[in-house]
Motif scaffolding. Structure first.
Motif, PDB file in Angstrom:
ATOM      1  N   CYS A 214     -48.714-118.053   3.251  1.00 21.98           N
ATOM      2  CA  CYS A 214     -48.624-118.768   4.532  1.00 21.98           C
ATOM      3  C   CYS A 214     -47.441-118.266   5.352  1.00 21.98           C
ATOM      4  O   CYS A 214     -47.553-118.009   6.549  1.00 21.98           O
ATOM      5  CB  CYS A 214     -48.483-120.273   4.299  1.00 21.98           C
ATOM      6  SG  CYS A 214     -49.917-121.103   3.614  1.00 21.98           S
TER       7      CYS A 214
ATOM      8  N   ALA B 155     -52.463-129.387  -0.247  1.00 19.62           N
ATOM      9  CA  ALA B 155     -52.415-128.283   0.700  1.00 19.62           C
ATOM     10  C   ALA B 155     -50.977-127.840   0.948  1.00 19.62           C
ATOM     11  O   ALA B 155     -50.037-128.628   0.828  1.00 19.62           O
ATOM     12  CB  ALA B 155     -53.074-128.706   2.010  1.00 19.62           C
TER      13      ALA B 155
ATOM     14  N   GLY C 161     -48.587-125.266   3.796  1.00 20.43           N
ATOM     15  CA  GLY C 161     -48.687-124.695   5.125  1.00 20.43           C
ATOM     16  C   GLY C 161     -47.350-124.253   5.668  1.00 20.43           C
ATOM     17  O   GLY C 161     -46.284-124.683   5.201  1.00 20.43           O
TER      18      GLY C 161
ATOM     19  N   ILE D  37     -52.469-122.242   6.791  1.00 22.06           N
ATOM     20  CA  ILE D  37     -52.739-123.316   5.826  1.00 22.06           C
ATOM     21  C   ILE D  37     -53.403-122.772   4.567  1.00 22.06           C
ATOM     22  O   ILE D  37     -54.356-121.983   4.641  1.00 22.06           O
ATOM     23  CB  ILE D  37     -53.666-124.376   6.460  1.00 22.06           C
ATOM     24  CG1 ILE D  37     -53.070-124.927   7.758  1.00 22.06           C
ATOM     25  CG2 ILE D  37     -53.957-125.503   5.462  1.00 22.06           C
ATOM     26  CD1 ILE D  37     -51.757-125.644   7.608  1.00 22.06           C
ATOM     27  N   ASP D  38     -52.915-123.238   3.429  1.00 24.38           N
ATOM     28  CA  ASP D  38     -53.608-123.060   2.154  1.00 24.38           C
ATOM     29  C   ASP D  38     -54.313-124.367   1.845  1.00 24.38           C
ATOM     30  O   ASP D  38     -53.694-125.330   1.388  1.00 24.38           O
ATOM     31  CB  ASP D  38     -52.605-122.704   1.055  1.00 24.38           C
ATOM     32  CG  ASP D  38     -53.195-122.852  -0.352  1.00 24.38           C
ATOM     33  OD1 ASP D  38     -54.438-122.823  -0.485  1.00 24.38           O
ATOM     34  OD2 ASP D  38     -52.403-122.993  -1.310  1.00 24.38           O
ATOM     35  N   GLY D  39     -55.616-124.408   2.128  1.00 25.44           N
ATOM     36  CA  GLY D  39     -56.413-125.602   1.880  1.00 25.44           C
ATOM     37  C   GLY D  39     -57.424-125.424   0.770  1.00 25.44           C
ATOM     38  O   GLY D  39     -58.438-126.127   0.742  1.00 25.44           O
TER      39      GLY D  39
ATOM     40  N   ILE E 133     -62.326-123.423   1.696  1.00 25.02           N
ATOM     41  CA  ILE E 133     -62.669-124.062   2.960  1.00 25.02           C
ATOM     42  C   ILE E 133     -64.190-124.178   3.037  1.00 25.02           C
ATOM     43  O   ILE E 133     -64.903-123.170   3.066  1.00 25.02           O
ATOM     44  CB  ILE E 133     -62.115-123.249   4.153  1.00 25.02           C
ATOM     45  CG1 ILE E 133     -60.585-123.124   4.033  1.00 25.02           C
ATOM     46  CG2 ILE E 133     -62.502-123.891   5.465  1.00 25.02           C
ATOM     47  CD1 ILE E 133     -59.843-124.439   3.991  1.00 25.02           C
TER      48      ILE E 133
ATOM     49  N   PHE F  49     -56.401-119.742   7.713  1.00 27.10           N
ATOM     50  CA  PHE F  49     -56.470-120.227   6.335  1.00 27.10           C
ATOM     51  C   PHE F  49     -56.246-119.056   5.381  1.00 27.10           C
ATOM     52  O   PHE F  49     -56.805-117.974   5.563  1.00 27.10           O
ATOM     53  CB  PHE F  49     -57.823-120.881   6.052  1.00 27.10           C
ATOM     54  CG  PHE F  49     -58.037-122.158   6.814  1.00 27.10           C
ATOM     55  CD1 PHE F  49     -57.381-123.318   6.458  1.00 27.10           C
ATOM     56  CD2 PHE F  49     -58.884-122.186   7.912  1.00 27.10           C
ATOM     57  CE1 PHE F  49     -57.558-124.489   7.163  1.00 27.10           C
ATOM     58  CE2 PHE F  49     -59.068-123.352   8.633  1.00 27.10           C
ATOM     59  CZ  PHE F  49     -58.409-124.507   8.256  1.00 27.10           C
TER      60      PHE F  49
ATOM     61  N   THR G  46     -61.683-127.282  -3.350  1.00 29.20           N
ATOM     62  CA  THR G  46     -61.137-127.582  -2.028  1.00 29.20           C
ATOM     63  C   THR G  46     -59.928-128.505  -2.123  1.00 29.20           C
ATOM     64  O   THR G  46     -59.780-129.262  -3.083  1.00 29.20           O
ATOM     65  CB  THR G  46     -62.212-128.215  -1.128  1.00 29.20           C
ATOM     66  OG1 THR G  46     -61.730-128.296   0.209  1.00 29.20           O
ATOM     67  CG2 THR G  46     -62.577-129.616  -1.600  1.00 29.20           C
TER      68      THR G  46
ATOM     69  N   VAL H 219     -57.485-131.104   4.263  1.00 24.14           N
ATOM     70  CA  VAL H 219     -56.613-130.577   5.315  1.00 24.14           C
ATOM     71  C   VAL H 219     -56.430-131.569   6.459  1.00 24.14           C
ATOM     72  O   VAL H 219     -55.909-131.210   7.508  1.00 24.14           O
ATOM     73  CB  VAL H 219     -57.153-129.237   5.866  1.00 24.14           C
ATOM     74  CG1 VAL H 219     -57.158-128.183   4.773  1.00 24.14           C
ATOM     75  CG2 VAL H 219     -58.543-129.402   6.465  1.00 24.14           C
TER      76      VAL H 219
END
Length: 726
Positions: free
Chosen positions: A390, A588, A590, A614-616, A619, A676, A688, A691
């Motif tokens: 990120c 998450a 970010g 963002i690391d979500g 996705i 992402f 997942t 977010v």
């Protein structure tokens, strides 16, 4: 299908006006209720004259604490205690508290009659601010205060120590559509149409309060609109609508006005925070101390661990966090998008930035040197963590390397230019959830769960997920939600619904495919006869052999041959267990990069660029996920620069309209670059991480840090308004 930016499946209903929100419900015989609210913040009701109101045209009933049926307390929930029930006695605990409810044939008649109710008070001096010495202070009720290492020794070993007092303002959720309820009884059975983010919580609360079986309560919320946390708790107006409906024996609609929204459905509690951070000369952190006091209603039990974010944000061996609450004569607070983290991150990331300047280091470099490669609290490896990525991607896209380090050194004409950065590590959250999936003879699927969609894209994402798992075109999948008669689902909040519901849908769909396989395994008429679970796949509305896709048959063909109308399967998900997995279940992550312009003569602040990386986890829908980050960014800009619910000395909220409470609009929000990174999280089947919250957290700190870089002025109080910049 998973990951594609599929257009929202419910969009045609919404843009054509066919989506039915609670306010669109019109039940035969329906009447209307209006709440009479206290005009003092503390004291007792000494006089209640309802004669004129009761005699007014169309009035069916006037309920007060004197004739209100006794209501039981609401239950404890997974997010905390229920708010206190209304009209219990003559005490007044906040300005705007219900003191009566008027029921009449029309909304206009109810409003007029409510104005005729005469109330007298014996007022008391209210306690309105967290720093009032009269306020009762409550220590962390959930046991989340954290201590590790030797904090004082850590500070003694530091070459640079920064400390400061930071504050965040009371914010109000303010979804565009006012909330309310339609309630009607059939004997002991109760049906409620509600603007809720959690139908099952409304059902269990109503059952407990009114002493009826849960099975006899049905809550419907197929479309909610915005909530931002306002629909997570069962607020007094819901109970009043149901009580009024029982009293008059007719369906009752109760709709809150905009001013009532400020005192009736929660708000982000304001906070005062004290933070102290120490580091060696090379930028490595030696100690963090973070304490907070936040506001709480006089008899409410809501809790937000504001300082807790500092426990796991950085690799620091000595950390102390402590959260307390001050009981005040204010409306009960509640969750607002990114609860606790939005407030705590402001102080933490502002202080980290100040530390970097004190060290003479790049604020990005300080964060990189203290990145938590494992969970600092448990010591276990993360189930996933792409925060380093990120930082790298955000810095590249934003052009962080072009930053001139000296505050006040960058200009655009007469305006100062500032670059700011903040990091985010939002905690993972998932709870148990259930779903049901079925396929009929026409080959279409029906998947359902009692969740809600508050604009996050739940309808669409779950349709996509089910379509991929069943090998169907999304147009052949119907996903339904918002009905408490459906399988249990948790709240749409805390960034936990997509993971919990997605894993339940995943389970239900895989079990359904297994049911079809079991049906044909010993069927000589099926080309799949004898095939084991690992030998088949789905696609094009059929099940086929992996080794020979030409050998297979459609779902509908199997059902017809076995004389079945449909086949169904239930699925469930449970929270991942860090101990069993041997890793810390990550939320998450970010990195937020912001560019601002500051006019030094007018004190005008403008955000001109935002990059949010963002690391979500996996996705599920790139379009709806990006929309969540953009929406969160808008809320973060509002928190940073505009939003402040102002209470006057009497306890009245002084800016309870959209004309006075400032919210970020298009002119305040630049284009937001959303990226992402990272991959599927290892803790759950779908991989997942929600977010919904992470988009808001960190924006305020990044703006504040950019303001410092632009002007050399460190702002410690939100919002950052003109008077604080001049």
């Amino acid at each position: 299908m998973v990951g594609e930016g599929l257009v929202r499946v419910e969009a045609p209903l919404k843009v054509t006006g066919r989506a039915r929100y609670f306010n669109d419900v019109d039940v035969p015989g329906m009447v209307h209720a209006v709440v009479v609210r206290s005009t003092v913040a503390a004291g007792r009701v000494t006089r209640l004259d309802t004669a004129r109101a009761g005699a007014a045209s169309g009035v069916l009933a006037v309920l007060t604490h004197r004739n209100m049926p006794r209501l039981a307390a609401g239950p404890m929930t997974i997010i905390g205690a229920s708010p206190p029930v209304p009209l219990r006695d003559d005490r007044v605990l906040y300005h705007g508290q219900p003191v009566a409810v008027v029921v009449a044939a029309s909304a206009e008649e109810a409003r007029y009659a409510a104005s005729l109710v005469e109330v007298g008070y014996a007022p008391a001096e209210p306690v309105l601010h967290v720093d009032d010495p009269r306020a009762e202070l409550i220590d962390d009720p959930w046991g989340l205060d954290h201590v590790r290492g030797d904090v004082e020794a850590g500070f003694a070993a530091a070459d640079v120590v920064v400390e400061g007092r930071f504050t965040t303002a009371d914010n109000t959720n303010n979804p565009l559509g006012p909330m309310g309820t339609v309630a009607y009884w059939n004997g002991e059975a109760l049906t409620v149409h509600d603007a809720t983010q959690w139908p099952h919580n409304v059902r269990s609360t109503l059952a407990a309060v009114f002493g009826v079986p849960e099975a006899g309560v049905r809550v419907l919320a197929p479309f909610v609109g915005g909530g931002f946390g306002a629909g997570l708790r069962v607020w007094p107006h819901v109970l009043l609508a149901a009580a009024a409906a029982r009293e008059v024996g007719l369906p009752v609609k109760l709709v809150l006005s905009r001013p009532e929204m400020f005192s009736s459905v929660g708000h982000r509690p304001d906070s005062v925070q004290w933070i102290r951070i120490g580091a060696r000369g090379d930028g490595v952190l030696t100690a963090i101390s973070h304490e907070s006091v936040s506001s709480l209603g006089m008899e409410d039990e809501d809790f937000e661990p504001v300082s807790r974010c500092s426990a796991g944000a950085y690799a620091c061996g000595s950390v102390r966090t402590r959260d307390r609450q001050a009981r005040l004569h204010i409306p009960g607070p509640g969750s607002m998008r990114a609860p606790a983290e939005a407030q705590g991150n402001w102080a933490l990331e502002s202080a980290i930035d100040e530390l970097a300047y004190g060290l003479g280091m790049d604020p990005l470099e300080v964060r990189l040197r203290n990145l938590a490669e494992v969970d600092p609290v448990s010591g276990m490896p993360w189930s996933s963590n792409a925060l380093r990525e990120c930082y790298a991607e955000g810095a590249r896209r934003f052009g962080w390397a072009r930053r001139s380090p000296e505050p006040g050194s960058m200009r655009d004409g007469r305006r100062f230019v500032g670059y700011g950065l903040a990091a985010v590590s939002y905690p993972g959250y998932q709870v148990a959830c259930q779903a049901r999936a079925s396929v009929g003879r026409d080959g279409s699927a029906f998947v359902r769960s009692a969740a809600t969609d508050i604009g996050t894209g739940t309808y669409t994402v779950m349709t996509q997920l089910a379509a991929g798992l069943l090998g169907l075109d999304p147009g052949r999948v119907r996903f339904d939600l918002g009905d408490s008669d459906m399988p249990y689902a948790p709240q749409a909040g805390g960034s936990g619904l997509t993971g919990a519901l997605g894993n339940a849908v995943h389970s239900a769909c895989l079990r359904l495919v297994q049911e079809f396989c079991d049906l044909v395994r010993d069927d000589p008429a099926s080309p799949l006869c004898g095939a084991g679970p690992g030998e088949v796949a789905v696609g094009g509305g059929r099940i086929h052999l992996v080794a020979d896709p030409s050998r297979g048959e459609a779902f509908g063909e199997i059902l017809v041959r076995h004389d079945l109308v449909e086949l169904a399967a239930d699925g469930r998900s449970v929270p991942p267990d860090s101990g069993e997995l041997g890793m810390a279940c990550a939320g998450a992550f970010g990195a937020k990069f912001v560019e601002v312009r500051v006019d030094p003569e007018l004190g005008l602040l403008r955000v001109v660029r935002v990059v949010s990386v963002i690391d979500g986890g996996r996705i599920l829908n790139a379009e709806t996920a990006a929309s969540q980050i953009v929406g969160g960014t808008v809320g973060g800009i509002g928190q940073a620069m505009l939003e402040e619910t102002v209470t006057d000395p009497t306890g009245r909220i002084a800016n309870a309209t959209f004309g006075d409470y400032l919210i970020a609009v298009n002119a305040d929000v630049p284009d937001v670059d959303v990226v992402f990174v990272g991959g599927p999280d290892r803790a759950t089947a779908t991989g997942t991480k929600g977010v919904g919250e992470v988009g808001l957290v960190g924006i305020a700190a990044a703006v504040g840090n950019a303001v410092f870089h632009a002007t050399g002025r460190r702002i410690r109080d939100l919002p950052i308004t003109i008077d604080r910049l001049l």
